[in-house]
Write an enzyme that holds these catalytic residues in place. Structure first.
Site, PDB file in Angstrom:
ATOM      1  N   CYS A 113       0.810  -1.223   0.000  1.00 41.04           N
ATOM      2  CA  CYS A 113       0.000   0.000   0.000  1.00 41.04           C
ATOM      3  C   CYS A 113       0.843   1.272   0.000  1.00 41.04           C
ATOM      4  O   CYS A 113       0.328   2.362  -0.289  1.00 41.04           O
ATOM      5  CB  CYS A 113      -0.933  -0.003   1.209  1.00 41.04           C
ATOM      6  N   HIS A 253      -3.344   6.929   3.452  1.00 41.51           N
ATOM      7  CA  HIS A 253      -3.766   5.699   2.785  1.00 41.51           C
ATOM      8  C   HIS A 253      -5.163   5.329   3.266  1.00 41.51           C
ATOM      9  O   HIS A 253      -5.461   5.363   4.462  1.00 41.51           O
ATOM     10  CB  HIS A 253      -2.773   4.585   3.107  1.00 41.51           C
ATOM     11  N   ASN A 283     -10.368  -0.180   0.077  1.00 38.57           N
ATOM     12  CA  ASN A 283      -8.905  -0.132   0.099  1.00 38.57           C
ATOM     13  C   ASN A 283      -8.367  -0.807  -1.155  1.00 38.57           C
ATOM     14  O   ASN A 283      -8.379  -2.030  -1.262  1.00 38.57           O
ATOM     15  CB  ASN A 283      -8.393  -0.838   1.360  1.00 38.57           C
TER      16      ASN A 283
END
Length: 326
Positions: A113, A253, A283
């Protein structure tokens, strides 16, 4: 020495939507429970005929157009992904061909990520050194392909999407552009978020222990994500000689709304300055930060001249941040 400025942004999400109500039919969960725990109401899922390079292409083409450039102007392509179409070649090489770029440097980075922040960090160095004038940086993932839809702790989180920036060389004296970026890692926690199978350790995953699906220790990740993203933003601001009061927007994030809120509380940033798109996109790993940026630009929230702090955290463990004046 040139300053790397964000000349264009773009994003793409698949048309298919997986709602919480639909997940209720797959695993033991509920819409209320998912929203309370994650802030997510729906997530985008790639169609069977779509792969990561397809998502990356649409986001990249949009970013190049937003920069007022042609594919032939691009000097470098870096794609951040954990879900390439194939073990090799890199998605970046496929993207270079499909866009119709010249024979230029193109490669992928692999930092979960945090991948987009890492790719941005590398591309900035290319521009500052004078090696290129226009760099295409893409974060793209199809996490639905490695999500275990029998595991209610992870299948509620992950989704597919892509986001892209074009970085262009600007005057070093200009206030616009990337002011500072940094990335870090600590492999001690490598198994806190991991896909055990599919690599050289377990190349043919068949058992439950080595399957090619995401395994994650959510509680462990939560604490580390909040602490390290907050710390990284503080360090980047300190290095830049700026304070949070001078930052217009913070884009963390998009892992979990509770993580986003906790980062805001830790940094003492007002809720309205914390960018969140997780409710509708979930996500999507390396895509979350550029996708959130593009969405905020398109909706008129982020404007030219705004100061934006970005941070990400993911498997590795890796984390990092970037500060830029858009």
């Amino acid at each position: 020495m040139s300053r790397a400025r964000v000349s264009g942004v773009g994003s793409y999400v698949p048309e298919n939507i997986l709602t919480n109500s639909e997940l209720e039919k797959i695993v033991d969960t509920s819409d209320d429970w998912i929203v309370e725990r994650t802030g997510i109401s729906e997530r985008r899922i790639a169609s069977p005929d779509q792969a990561t390079s397809d998502l990356a292409f649409f986001a990249a083409a949009e970013a190049i157009g937003d920069a007022g450039l042609q594919a032939s102007d691009i000097d470098l392509i870096i794609v951040a992904t954990e879900t390439p179409d194939h073990p090799f070649p890199p998605v970046a090489c496929q993207l270079q061909h499909r866009l119709g770029c010249r024979s230029i440097a193109a490669f992928d980075v692999h930092l979960a990520c945090t991948g987009f922040i890492a790719a941005l960090h590398v591309a900035e160095k290319f521009i500052k050194s004078g090696s290129c004038r226009h760099a295409l940086v893409v974060g793209a993932d199809t996490l639905s392909r490695i999500t275990d839809y029998t595991d209610r702790s992870t299948c509620i989180l992950f989704s597919d999407g892509a986001g892209a920036f074009v970085l262009s060389a600007g005057d070093e004296a200009s206030p616009d552009g990337i002011i500072h970026s940094a990335i870090h890692s600590n492999g001690e926690y490598f198994d806190a978020a991991i896909v055990p199978g599919g690599g050289s350790r377990h190349p043919q995953p068949h058992s439950e222990e080595t399957k090619y699906k995401i395994l994650m220790n959510g509680n462990r990740i939560f604490r580390l994500a909040v602490t390290l993203m907050s710390q990284s933003i503080k360090e980047t601001l300190e290095h830049s000689g700026l304070t949070l009061d001078q930052v217009d927007w913070v884009i963390p994030h998009q892992a979990n709304q509770r993580i986003i809120d906790a980062v805001g509380r830790t940094l003492d940033v007002p809720h309205e300055k914390m960018i969140s798109t997780i409710r509708y996109y979930g996500n999507n790993s390396a895509a979350t930060v550029p996708l959130a940026m593009d969405h905020s630009v398109k909706t008129g929230k982020i404007k030219r001249g705004d100061m934006v702090a970005m941070a990400a955290f993911g498997g590795g463990l890796g984390w990092g941040s970037a500060l830029l004046k858009y």
